[in-house]
Motif scaffolding. Structure first.
Motif, PDB file in Angstrom:
ATOM      1  N   SER A  10      -4.911  -1.272   3.371  1.00 27.08           N
ATOM      2  CA  SER A  10      -6.085  -2.091   3.286  1.00 27.08           C
ATOM      3  C   SER A  10      -6.399  -2.799   4.681  1.00 27.08           C
ATOM      4  O   SER A  10      -7.496  -3.283   4.912  1.00 27.08           O
ATOM      5  N   LEU A  11      -5.319  -2.913   5.523  1.00 29.72           N
ATOM      6  CA  LEU A  11      -5.548  -3.470   6.672  1.00 29.72           C
ATOM      7  C   LEU A  11      -5.784  -2.442   7.756  1.00 29.72           C
ATOM      8  O   LEU A  11      -5.683  -3.105   9.212  1.00 29.72           O
ATOM      9  N   GLY A  12      -5.920  -1.469   7.570  1.00 29.17           N
ATOM     10  CA  GLY A  12      -6.046  -0.341   8.478  1.00 29.17           C
ATOM     11  C   GLY A  12      -4.793   0.240   9.175  1.00 29.17           C
ATOM     12  O   GLY A  12      -4.714   0.671  10.235  1.00 29.17           O
ATOM     13  N   GLY A  13      -3.743  -0.081   8.556  1.00 26.86           N
ATOM     14  CA  GLY A  13      -2.238   0.394   9.219  1.00 26.86           C
ATOM     15  C   GLY A  13      -1.833   1.741   8.612  1.00 26.86           C
ATOM     16  O   GLY A  13      -2.453   2.497   8.352  1.00 26.86           O
ATOM     17  N   SER A  14      -0.613   2.021   9.271  1.00 23.62           N
ATOM     18  CA  SER A  14      -0.020   3.385   9.106  1.00 23.62           C
ATOM     19  C   SER A  14       1.489   2.989   8.161  1.00 23.62           C
ATOM     20  O   SER A  14       1.986   1.746   8.337  1.00 23.62           O
ATOM     21  N   ILE A  15       1.637   4.004   7.336  1.00 26.65           N
ATOM     22  CA  ILE A  15       3.017   3.939   6.594  1.00 26.65           C
ATOM     23  C   ILE A  15       4.139   4.051   7.371  1.00 26.65           C
ATOM     24  O   ILE A  15       5.391   3.731   7.034  1.00 26.65           O
ATOM     25  N   SER A  16       4.055   4.746   8.562  1.00 26.28           N
ATOM     26  CA  SER A  16       5.367   4.859   9.345  1.00 26.28           C
ATOM     27  C   SER A  16       5.127   4.897  10.968  1.00 26.28           C
ATOM     28  O   SER A  16       4.028   5.611  11.476  1.00 26.28           O
ATOM     29  N   ALA A  17       5.501   3.771  11.613  1.00 25.74           N
ATOM     30  CA  ALA A  17       5.096   3.495  12.976  1.00 25.74           C
ATOM     31  C   ALA A  17       6.108   4.129  14.073  1.00 25.74           C
ATOM     32  O   ALA A  17       5.575   4.944  15.029  1.00 25.74           O
TER      33      ALA A  17
END
Ligand code: FAD
Ligand code: MLT
Ligand code: ZN
Length: 474
Positions: free
Chosen positions: A424-431
């Motif tokens: 929802s915040l424009g992120g990724s599940i693995s950095a």
């Protein structure tokens, strides 16, 4: 495979690497069959330990011919079970540890060429001995290997200044699943000759081939450094401090790590008894470090001034500036003990989210609220490389709680909450940790189906028989 073909296959491996480097005894195999988080236990026909790229090539050609799956393994410190074979006893583990030669250092070109089985610590030490710096730094650097760092596109604490592994690799040597050798050991900073194959191997988690060598970038060594541990009232203060430090110290800001108060408490509870350099506990702490290649740079003064300014304007509650090498090491030991502390605290479900840096406070608050509402027995804590938007939300559950009884179901439910907030915040599940075996279902839910299909096509092109690390990524 039937017993006789298995025996023939093992003999052929032995004639390639020597009988001492084909391990089949249960006791010898054991450390290679369990992942770092101890979530998976596998079994394997054998562990093979090659000493050269040519040997890797012959082993992969043999496996290709026999239809045997291959699980590449470096230091076995990965966070997602990607280096652990399945329990079906059909694959081999290819352990790269004997390939630990530094091939060449070229100080004027600022490069080091190494075998993939060199540990990260050994590469850092070789660079330092040549008066240069290889900047990647992880809590696991004594055991993780360059091949594993490349295969996972590792991050760590210095990404803010130097970037992740993808930014540090100039050239790669790899062996394809049928034994062909891809020699792209280019020590070039510019090279526009078609598709950059090295970038496919970076982050491929052992699914496309085996990385056997790499040319890495070196940097000017850091002759001066200054470290501080600061206490903060909330996560918003961490962002204000980051912004202030970037404005004041520019490129000298090398590390900016945060630890939530709950996580800090878990570190302090470790039996090894780390001393707390701060006089009081705070809702958050940050570890900040400036470095410079100029030995005359007055970084202690500069850091003291910047932190003082942040105290004056109310951003920082408390601070300790390391006044000795030992104190700097203590501050970093606190940071690097979080994984151990989480394992010690109970059953821990760790996440590797990245969001735009500006969204880190929203991520932390939303995850904290939703996890506490949904899992009253759980303790959400946070640690991360906030300077590059990578924050690890760790949910610790007591081992005797209801949530601990069905680990897979609890993991799925907690992951769903964290991933929903991240997306929802424009992120990724693995950095930085990758997908491995643990996060395959999450990858399917996260990726656009068209992107996933293209990735499968690439996998099919490199590995048509599906022998490289089956069950990882897809
Ligand atoms: P392994 O665990 O052996 O393997 C990882 C994956 O890479 C597997 O899929 C494996 O098949 C593949 N692989 C390994 N070698 C090769 C090869 N030569 N060719 C092809 N595929 C290969 N990670 C971070 O990014 N940042 C951190 O800050 C960080 N801190 C950590 C702290 C601790 C205490 C621990 C235990 C781990 C930490 N990690 C961190 C995770 C881990 O150390 C990294 O993912 C590291 O890059 C893994 O390297 P490895 O050699 O141990 O790989
Ligand atoms: C870290 O930043 O400490 C690592 O990525 C390890 C972890 O998440 O446990
Ligand atoms: Zn990390």
């Amino acid at each position: 495979m039937d017993p006789q073909p298995v025996n023939d296959f093992l003999r052929r491996l032995e004639s390639t690497v020597g009988a001492a480097n084909v391990l089949t005894d249960d006791g010898d195999l054991a450390p290679y069959l369990v992942d770092a988080r101890r979530r998976y236990k596998g079994s394997a026909l054998c562990v093979v330990r090659p000493a050269s790229t040519q040997e890797v090539s012959r082993i992969l050609a043999l496996c290709h011919e026999a239809g045997v799956a291959v699980v590449p393994q470096g230091g076995n410190t990965g966070m997602c079970g990607g280096a652990t074979p399945h329990a079906d006893h059909t694959s081999i583990v290819l352990a790269l540890g004997r390939m630990n030669r530094v091939r060449e250092i070229d100080p004027l070109n600022g490069t080091i060429s190494v075998d993939a089985g060199c540990t990260l610590a050994a590469v850092r030490a070789a660079a330092a001995a040549a008066g240069q710096l290889f900047p990647m730094s992880l809590g696991s650097e004594g055991s993780c290997q360059i091949g594993g760092n490349i295969a996972t596109n590792a991050g760590g604490t210095a990404v803010l200044r130097y970037g992740p592994m993808r930014d540090l690799v100039l050239g790669i040597e790899a062996v394809m699943p049928d034994g062909r050798i891809v020699n792209a050991m280019k020590a070039l900073r510019k090279d526009n000759t078609g598709y950059a194959l090295k970038h496919l191997f970076i982050g491929s988690e052992g699914t496309l081939g085996v990385i056997t060598g790499a040319v890495l970038k070196l940097f000017a060594s850091t002759a001066a450094d200054a470290v501080a541990l600061v206490g903060l009232g909330d996560i918003d203060a961490a962002l204000s401090l980051l912004h202030h430090m970037q404005a004041r110290a520019g490129g000298r800001l090398t590390n900016f790590e945060v630890i939530s108060g709950g996580e800090y408490e878990l570190v302090m509870k470790l039996p090894k008894g780390l001393h707390d350099p701060l006089t009081a506990r705070h809702p958050w702490v940050a570890i900040v470090e400036l470095t410079d290649s100029d030995p005359e740079a007055a970084l202690d003064d500069e850091l003291a001034t910047i932190v003082h300014e942040a105290m004056e304007n109310g951003t920082v509650q408390d601070a300790v500036l390391a006044n000795s090498k030992a104190q700097a090491e203590l501050i970093w030991a606190i940071r690097h003990s979080v994984t151990e502390a989480n394992i010690n605290a109970g059953l821990s479900f760790s996440h590797d989210t990245s969001v735009p840096v500006s969204q880190v406070p929203a991520f932390v608050r939303d995850v904290e609220r939703r996890i506490t509402e949904r899992f009253p027995a759980a303790l959400p804590v946070f640690v991360g490389h906030v300077g590059d938007g990578n924050i690890h939300a760790v949910v610790v559950v007591p081992r005797d709680s209801a949530e601990a009884q069905d680990v897979e179901a609890t993991a799925a439910a907690i992951n769903a909450v964290v991933d929903e907030v991240a997306i929802s915040l424009g992120g990724s599940i693995s950095a930085e940790h990758g997908i491995g075996r643990s996060n395959r279902a999450r990858l399917r839910a996260y990726l656009d189906p068209a992107d996933l299909a293209l990735m499968r096509d690439i996998k099919g092109l490199f590995d048509p028989k599906g022998l490289m690390n089956p069950g990882v990524l897809f």
